[in-house]
Design a protein around this motif. Structure first.
Motif, PDB file in Angstrom:
ATOM      1  N   ARG A 233      27.410  36.357  44.805  1.00 38.86           N
ATOM      2  CA  ARG A 233      26.716  35.337  44.020  1.00 38.86           C
ATOM      3  C   ARG A 233      26.126  35.874  42.727  1.00 38.86           C
ATOM      4  O   ARG A 233      26.015  35.154  41.739  1.00 38.86           O
ATOM      5  CB  ARG A 233      25.623  34.688  44.865  1.00 38.86           C
ATOM      6  CG  ARG A 233      26.166  33.843  46.025  1.00 38.86           C
ATOM      7  CD  ARG A 233      25.045  33.427  46.948  1.00 38.86           C
ATOM      8  NE  ARG A 233      24.420  34.592  47.580  1.00 38.86           N
ATOM      9  CZ  ARG A 233      23.388  34.502  48.416  1.00 38.86           C
ATOM     10  NH1 ARG A 233      22.877  33.313  48.707  1.00 38.86           N
ATOM     11  NH2 ARG A 233      22.874  35.592  48.970  1.00 38.86           N
TER      12      ARG A 233
ATOM     13  N   GLU B   5      41.629  33.313  47.209  1.00 39.96           N
ATOM     14  CA  GLU B   5      41.842  33.100  48.638  1.00 39.96           C
ATOM     15  C   GLU B   5      42.739  31.887  48.876  1.00 39.96           C
ATOM     16  O   GLU B   5      43.632  31.918  49.737  1.00 39.96           O
ATOM     17  CB  GLU B   5      40.490  32.904  49.330  1.00 39.96           C
ATOM     18  CG  GLU B   5      40.575  32.811  50.848  1.00 39.96           C
ATOM     19  CD  GLU B   5      39.205  32.688  51.486  1.00 39.96           C
ATOM     20  OE1 GLU B   5      39.099  32.969  52.700  1.00 39.96           O
ATOM     21  OE2 GLU B   5      38.249  32.307  50.776  1.00 39.96           O
ATOM     22  N   ASP B   6      42.531  30.822  48.105  1.00 34.31           N
ATOM     23  CA  ASP B   6      43.373  29.626  48.232  1.00 34.31           C
ATOM     24  C   ASP B   6      44.827  29.929  47.877  1.00 34.31           C
ATOM     25  O   ASP B   6      45.756  29.470  48.562  1.00 34.31           O
ATOM     26  CB  ASP B   6      42.839  28.513  47.327  1.00 34.31           C
ATOM     27  CG  ASP B   6      41.515  27.941  47.818  1.00 34.31           C
ATOM     28  OD1 ASP B   6      41.201  28.130  49.009  1.00 34.31           O
ATOM     29  OD2 ASP B   6      40.795  27.334  46.999  1.00 34.31           O
TER      30      ASP B   6
ATOM     31  N   GLY C  14      37.155  32.690  45.824  1.00 34.14           N
ATOM     32  CA  GLY C  14      37.602  31.496  46.546  1.00 34.14           C
ATOM     33  C   GLY C  14      38.930  30.976  46.034  1.00 34.14           C
ATOM     34  O   GLY C  14      39.795  30.568  46.823  1.00 34.14           O
ATOM     35  N   GLU C  15      39.125  31.002  44.713  1.00 30.23           N
ATOM     36  CA  GLU C  15      40.388  30.548  44.124  1.00 30.23           C
ATOM     37  C   GLU C  15      41.540  31.458  44.535  1.00 30.23           C
ATOM     38  O   GLU C  15      42.642  30.992  44.856  1.00 30.23           O
ATOM     39  CB  GLU C  15      40.257  30.493  42.605  1.00 30.23           C
ATOM     40  CG  GLU C  15      39.287  29.409  42.115  1.00 30.23           C
ATOM     41  CD  GLU C  15      39.075  29.457  40.620  1.00 30.23           C
ATOM     42  OE1 GLU C  15      39.576  30.418  39.983  1.00 30.23           O
ATOM     43  OE2 GLU C  15      38.408  28.545  40.081  1.00 30.23           O
TER      44      GLU C  15
ATOM     45  N   ALA D 209      32.094  34.719  43.191  1.00 29.78           N
ATOM     46  CA  ALA D 209      32.355  34.013  44.451  1.00 29.78           C
ATOM     47  C   ALA D 209      33.382  32.899  44.235  1.00 29.78           C
ATOM     48  O   ALA D 209      34.259  32.668  45.085  1.00 29.78           O
ATOM     49  CB  ALA D 209      31.057  33.439  45.009  1.00 29.78           C
ATOM     50  N   THR D 210      33.300  32.217  43.094  1.00 31.09           N
ATOM     51  CA  THR D 210      34.267  31.165  42.770  1.00 31.09           C
ATOM     52  C   THR D 210      35.650  31.756  42.560  1.00 31.09           C
ATOM     53  O   THR D 210      36.658  31.224  43.051  1.00 31.09           O
ATOM     54  CB  THR D 210      33.827  30.411  41.502  1.00 31.09           C
ATOM     55  OG1 THR D 210      32.527  29.860  41.710  1.00 31.09           O
ATOM     56  CG2 THR D 210      34.803  29.300  41.163  1.00 31.09           C
ATOM     57  N   ALA D 211      35.708  32.881  41.829  1.00 35.08           N
ATOM     58  CA  ALA D 211      36.995  33.536  41.582  1.00 35.08           C
ATOM     59  C   ALA D 211      37.631  33.997  42.890  1.00 35.08           C
ATOM     60  O   ALA D 211      38.844  33.839  43.104  1.00 35.08           O
ATOM     61  CB  ALA D 211      36.796  34.728  40.642  1.00 35.08           C
TER      62      ALA D 211
ATOM     63  N   GLN E  33      33.237  33.132  34.992  1.00 34.86           N
ATOM     64  CA  GLN E  33      32.794  32.372  36.151  1.00 34.86           C
ATOM     65  C   GLN E  33      32.143  33.289  37.174  1.00 34.86           C
ATOM     66  O   GLN E  33      32.195  34.519  37.053  1.00 34.86           O
ATOM     67  CB  GLN E  33      33.977  31.640  36.793  1.00 34.86           C
ATOM     68  CG  GLN E  33      35.067  32.573  37.317  1.00 34.86           C
ATOM     69  CD  GLN E  33      36.248  31.823  37.893  1.00 34.86           C
ATOM     70  OE1 GLN E  33      36.106  30.715  38.379  1.00 34.86           O
ATOM     71  NE2 GLN E  33      37.430  32.421  37.831  1.00 34.86           N
ATOM     72  N   ASN E  34      31.518  32.679  38.164  1.00 32.66           N
ATOM     73  CA  ASN E  34      30.913  33.441  39.239  1.00 32.66           C
ATOM     74  C   ASN E  34      31.998  34.106  40.085  1.00 32.66           C
ATOM     75  O   ASN E  34      33.047  33.503  40.342  1.00 32.66           O
ATOM     76  CB  ASN E  34      30.055  32.511  40.099  1.00 32.66           C
ATOM     77  CG  ASN E  34      29.302  33.256  41.185  1.00 32.66           C
ATOM     78  OD1 ASN E  34      29.825  33.488  42.256  1.00 32.66           O
ATOM     79  ND2 ASN E  34      28.076  33.627  40.880  1.00 32.66           N
TER      80      ASN E  34
END
Length: 277
Positions: A138, A155-156, A152-153, A148-150, A145-146
Protein backbone atom coordinates in the motif's frame (compact mmCIF):
# COMPACT_ATOMS: atom_id res chain seq x y z
CA UNK A 1 7.71 0.96 41.81
CA UNK A 2 9.57 4.17 42.75
CA UNK A 3 8.17 7.58 41.75
CA UNK A 4 8.81 8.67 38.20
CA UNK A 5 12.47 9.68 37.83
CA UNK A 6 13.84 12.85 36.18
CA UNK A 7 15.21 11.39 32.93
CA UNK A 8 12.24 9.08 32.43
CA UNK A 9 9.90 12.04 32.92
CA UNK A 10 11.82 14.15 30.40
CA UNK A 11 11.84 11.35 27.83
CA UNK A 12 8.10 10.78 28.27
CA UNK A 13 7.40 14.48 27.77
CA UNK A 14 9.66 14.69 24.70
CA UNK A 15 8.00 11.70 23.04
CA UNK A 16 4.49 13.02 23.69
CA UNK A 17 5.38 16.52 22.43
CA UNK A 18 6.85 15.16 19.18
CA UNK A 19 3.81 12.95 18.69
CA UNK A 20 1.46 15.92 19.15
CA UNK A 21 3.57 18.02 16.76
CA UNK A 22 3.31 15.37 14.05
CA UNK A 23 -0.43 15.08 14.58
CA UNK A 24 -0.78 18.85 14.26
CA UNK A 25 1.48 19.22 11.20
CA UNK A 26 0.43 16.01 9.46
CA UNK A 27 2.14 12.68 8.91
CA UNK A 28 3.18 13.76 5.40
CA UNK A 29 4.66 17.09 6.51
CA UNK A 30 8.36 17.87 6.06
CA UNK A 31 8.84 17.63 9.82
CA UNK A 32 7.29 14.16 9.94
CA UNK A 33 9.28 12.83 6.99
CA UNK A 34 12.56 14.40 8.11
CA UNK A 35 12.43 12.84 11.58
CA UNK A 36 12.00 9.14 10.71
CA UNK A 37 15.11 7.09 9.96
CA UNK A 38 15.88 6.18 6.38
CA UNK A 39 18.82 3.87 5.60
CA UNK A 40 22.07 5.78 4.95
CA UNK A 41 22.00 4.57 1.34
CA UNK A 42 18.78 6.53 0.73
CA UNK A 43 18.73 10.13 -0.48
CA UNK A 44 16.22 10.98 2.25
CA UNK A 45 18.69 10.02 4.99
CA UNK A 46 19.86 12.78 7.32
CA UNK A 47 22.27 12.26 10.21
CA UNK A 48 19.87 13.68 12.80
CA UNK A 49 17.40 10.91 11.96
CA UNK A 50 19.61 8.52 13.94
CA UNK A 51 18.20 10.21 17.07
CA UNK A 52 14.93 11.84 16.03
CA UNK A 53 13.33 8.59 14.84
CA UNK A 54 13.29 7.39 18.46
CA UNK A 55 10.82 10.16 19.32
CA UNK A 56 8.48 9.36 16.42
CA UNK A 57 5.61 6.92 16.67
CA UNK A 58 3.15 5.49 14.18
CA UNK A 59 -0.06 6.18 16.05
CA UNK A 60 -1.21 6.48 19.64
CA UNK A 61 -1.08 2.73 20.35
CA UNK A 62 2.56 2.57 19.27
CA UNK A 63 3.39 5.56 21.49
CA UNK A 64 1.43 4.25 24.48
CA UNK A 65 3.03 0.79 24.38
CA UNK A 66 6.57 2.17 24.36
CA UNK A 67 5.91 4.85 26.97
CA UNK A 68 4.25 2.39 29.36
CA UNK A 69 7.33 0.19 29.18
CA UNK A 70 9.56 3.18 29.89
CA UNK A 71 7.28 4.39 32.71
CA UNK A 72 7.12 1.05 34.54
CA UNK A 73 10.73 -0.11 34.15
CA UNK A 74 12.75 3.06 33.62
CA UNK A 75 12.53 4.63 37.09
CA UNK A 76 14.02 1.59 38.84
CA UNK A 77 16.89 1.45 36.34
CA UNK A 78 17.53 5.18 36.70
CA UNK A 79 17.37 4.94 40.49
CA UNK A 80 20.03 2.21 40.43
CA UNK A 81 22.57 3.82 38.08
CA UNK A 82 21.72 7.54 38.25
CA UNK A 83 20.24 9.95 35.67
CA UNK A 84 23.35 10.53 33.55
CA UNK A 85 24.19 6.86 33.17
CA UNK A 86 20.54 6.09 32.49
CA UNK A 87 20.46 8.58 29.62
CA UNK A 88 23.72 7.11 28.31
CA UNK A 89 22.22 3.61 28.44
CA UNK A 90 19.08 4.78 26.66
CA UNK A 91 20.97 6.17 23.69
CA UNK A 92 23.53 3.36 23.58
CA UNK A 93 20.61 0.93 23.35
CA UNK A 94 19.17 3.11 20.60
CA UNK A 95 22.46 2.82 18.70
CA UNK A 96 22.32 -0.96 19.05
CA UNK A 97 18.77 -0.97 17.75
CA UNK A 98 19.79 1.03 14.67
CA UNK A 99 22.75 -1.23 13.94
CA UNK A 100 20.70 -4.43 14.18
CA UNK A 101 17.79 -2.94 12.25
CA UNK A 102 19.92 -1.78 9.33
CA UNK A 103 21.43 -5.26 9.11
CA UNK A 104 18.10 -7.10 9.37
CA UNK A 105 16.80 -6.61 5.80
CA UNK A 106 19.45 -9.08 4.70
CA UNK A 107 17.21 -12.01 5.72
CA UNK A 108 14.07 -10.59 4.16
CA UNK A 109 15.86 -9.61 0.95
CA UNK A 110 17.40 -13.09 0.71
CA UNK A 111 13.93 -14.67 0.99
CA UNK A 112 12.54 -12.31 -1.64
CA UNK A 113 15.48 -12.96 -3.95
CA UNK A 114 14.87 -16.70 -3.71
CA UNK A 115 11.20 -16.21 -4.59
CA UNK A 116 12.17 -13.87 -7.44
CA UNK A 117 14.58 -16.42 -8.91
CA UNK A 118 11.89 -19.12 -8.74
CA UNK A 119 9.43 -16.89 -10.58
CA UNK A 120 11.92 -15.93 -13.29
CA UNK A 121 12.79 -19.60 -13.84
CA UNK A 122 9.11 -20.58 -13.97
CA UNK A 123 6.74 -17.59 -14.44
CA UNK A 124 3.38 -18.65 -13.04
CA UNK A 125 0.53 -17.21 -11.02
CA UNK A 126 1.50 -19.41 -8.08
CA UNK A 127 5.11 -18.21 -8.04
CA UNK A 128 4.03 -14.60 -8.56
CA UNK A 129 1.74 -14.79 -5.54
CA UNK A 130 4.42 -16.56 -3.52
CA UNK A 131 6.74 -13.57 -3.96
CA UNK A 132 4.17 -11.04 -2.75
CA UNK A 133 2.64 -13.20 -0.02
CA UNK A 134 2.49 -11.13 3.15
CA UNK A 135 4.03 -8.04 1.52
CA UNK A 136 2.33 -4.73 2.26
CA UNK A 137 2.26 -2.86 -1.06
CA UNK A 138 0.00 0.00 0.00
CA UNK A 139 2.84 2.44 0.71
CA UNK A 140 4.77 1.63 -2.48
CA UNK A 141 4.25 3.63 -5.69
CA UNK A 142 4.97 1.84 -8.95
CA UNK A 143 5.02 4.03 -12.05
CA UNK A 144 2.02 6.30 -11.73
CA UNK A 145 -0.11 4.01 -9.57
CA UNK A 146 -0.12 2.19 -6.26
CA UNK A 147 1.97 -1.00 -6.31
CA UNK A 148 -0.95 -3.00 -4.88
CA UNK A 149 -3.04 -2.00 -7.92
CA UNK A 150 -0.22 -2.92 -10.31
CA UNK A 151 0.21 -6.30 -8.63
CA UNK A 152 -3.54 -6.93 -8.89
CA UNK A 153 -3.54 -6.17 -12.62
CA UNK A 154 -0.60 -8.49 -13.22
CA UNK A 155 -2.27 -11.19 -11.16
CA UNK A 156 -5.36 -10.93 -13.40
CA UNK A 157 -3.23 -11.25 -16.54
CA UNK A 158 -1.50 -14.36 -15.20
CA UNK A 159 -4.85 -15.82 -14.11
CA UNK A 160 -6.05 -15.53 -17.74
CA UNK A 161 -2.88 -17.22 -19.02
CA UNK A 162 -1.01 -14.15 -20.32
CA UNK A 163 2.68 -14.97 -19.77
CA UNK A 164 4.02 -12.86 -22.62
CA UNK A 165 7.48 -11.35 -22.38
CA UNK A 166 6.16 -7.87 -21.64
CA UNK A 167 3.96 -9.07 -18.79
CA UNK A 168 6.75 -11.12 -17.19
CA UNK A 169 9.14 -8.16 -17.57
CA UNK A 170 6.59 -5.92 -15.85
CA UNK A 171 6.27 -8.42 -13.00
CA UNK A 172 10.05 -8.60 -12.73
CA UNK A 173 10.31 -4.81 -12.50
CA UNK A 174 7.65 -4.67 -9.78
CA UNK A 175 9.43 -7.38 -7.79
CA UNK A 176 12.76 -5.59 -8.04
CA UNK A 177 11.16 -2.34 -6.90
CA UNK A 178 9.66 -4.18 -3.96
CA UNK A 179 13.11 -5.45 -2.95
CA UNK A 180 14.55 -1.95 -3.30
CA UNK A 181 11.73 -0.64 -1.15
CA UNK A 182 12.46 -3.25 1.53
CA UNK A 183 16.09 -2.21 1.58
CA UNK A 184 15.08 1.41 2.07
CA UNK A 185 12.24 0.87 4.58
CA UNK A 186 12.24 3.65 7.21
CA UNK A 187 12.31 3.10 10.96
CA UNK A 188 10.60 4.98 13.77
CA UNK A 189 9.79 4.51 17.43
CA UNK A 190 11.45 4.28 20.83
CA UNK A 191 11.06 0.52 21.12
CA UNK A 192 14.76 -0.21 20.56
CA UNK A 193 15.81 2.15 23.36
CA UNK A 194 13.01 0.93 25.63
CA UNK A 195 14.12 -2.65 24.93
CA UNK A 196 17.54 -1.64 26.21
CA UNK A 197 15.95 -0.29 29.39
CA UNK A 198 13.99 -3.53 29.81
CA UNK A 199 17.11 -5.66 29.37
CA UNK A 200 18.98 -3.42 31.81
CA UNK A 201 16.15 -3.92 34.32
CA UNK A 202 16.61 -7.69 34.05
CA UNK A 203 20.36 -7.31 34.70
CA UNK A 204 19.94 -4.91 37.62
CA UNK A 205 16.83 -6.51 39.17
CA UNK A 206 16.98 -10.16 38.06
CA UNK A 207 14.70 -11.56 40.77
CA UNK A 208 12.02 -8.87 40.65
CA UNK A 209 8.80 -10.46 39.45
CA UNK A 210 7.01 -9.03 36.44
CA UNK A 211 3.50 -9.87 35.29
CA UNK A 212 2.17 -9.81 31.73
CA UNK A 213 -0.84 -7.56 31.24
CA UNK A 214 -4.03 -8.97 32.78
CA UNK A 215 -2.22 -12.10 34.09
CA UNK A 216 -1.88 -12.13 37.90
CA UNK A 217 1.19 -14.37 37.88
CA UNK A 218 4.66 -12.90 38.30
CA UNK A 219 7.83 -14.21 36.66
CA UNK A 220 11.40 -13.23 37.63
CA UNK A 221 12.74 -10.55 35.29
CA UNK A 222 15.82 -12.65 34.49
CA UNK A 223 13.53 -15.21 32.82
CA UNK A 224 10.57 -13.16 31.66
CA UNK A 225 12.39 -10.40 29.76
CA UNK A 226 14.82 -12.71 27.88
CA UNK A 227 11.82 -14.86 26.92
CA UNK A 228 10.17 -11.81 25.31
CA UNK A 229 13.29 -11.13 23.26
CA UNK A 230 13.51 -14.80 22.28
CA UNK A 231 10.02 -14.38 20.79
CA UNK A 232 11.31 -11.28 18.95
CA UNK A 233 14.19 -13.31 17.53
CA UNK A 234 11.90 -16.09 16.30
CA UNK A 235 9.47 -13.65 14.71
CA UNK A 236 12.32 -11.69 13.13
CA UNK A 237 13.72 -14.84 11.52
CA UNK A 238 10.32 -16.13 10.39
CA UNK A 239 9.40 -12.75 8.88
CA UNK A 240 5.70 -13.61 8.95
CA UNK A 241 3.19 -12.11 6.56
CA UNK A 242 1.94 -8.69 7.59
CA UNK A 243 4.47 -8.33 10.43
CA UNK A 244 5.94 -4.82 10.18
CA UNK A 245 7.55 -4.79 13.64
CA UNK A 246 11.30 -4.11 13.76
CA UNK A 247 12.09 -7.23 15.82
CA UNK A 248 15.84 -7.02 15.26
CA UNK A 249 15.84 -3.42 16.50
CA UNK A 250 14.37 -4.71 19.77
CA UNK A 251 17.09 -7.35 19.98
CA UNK A 252 19.86 -4.87 19.21
CA UNK A 253 18.61 -2.46 21.86
CA UNK A 254 18.36 -5.30 24.38
CA UNK A 255 21.87 -6.59 23.69
CA UNK A 256 23.50 -3.18 23.99
CA UNK A 257 21.39 -2.23 27.02
CA UNK A 258 22.15 -5.46 28.84
CA UNK A 259 25.90 -5.21 28.19
CA UNK A 260 26.10 -1.62 29.40
CA UNK A 261 23.95 -2.41 32.45
CA UNK A 262 26.27 -5.31 33.29
CA UNK A 263 29.23 -2.91 33.08
CA UNK A 264 27.45 -0.40 35.31
CA UNK A 265 26.73 -3.13 37.86
CA UNK A 266 30.46 -3.71 38.17
CA UNK A 267 31.50 -0.07 38.28
CA UNK A 268 28.63 2.03 39.69
CA UNK A 269 27.71 2.57 43.31
CA UNK A 270 23.94 3.09 43.59
CA UNK A 271 23.15 6.80 44.21
CA UNK A 272 21.22 6.01 47.40
CA UNK A 273 24.29 4.25 48.84
CA UNK A 274 26.72 7.11 48.25
CA UNK A 275 27.87 8.97 51.34
CA UNK A 276 27.97 12.71 51.64
CA UNK A 277 31.53 13.91 51.67
Amino acid sequence: MPPISPMVKNLLIANVLVFLAVQALGTNSDFALQTILFPPSEEKFQVWQLVTHAFRHDGFQHLAFNMLGLYFLGPMVEQRIGPKKFLTLYFVALAGAVIFHLASPTISIWQMQQAYDVFMADPSLENFNAFFSGRDLRALVYGNQNAATAAGELEDLFAFGDYSGDVVAEASALMQQMMDYRRGAPMLGASGAVSGVAAAFAVLNPNTKLSPLFIPIGFPAKYFIPFLFLIDLVLGVLNLAGDNIAHFAHIGGAVFGALLAWYFVKTTVPPHMKRWS
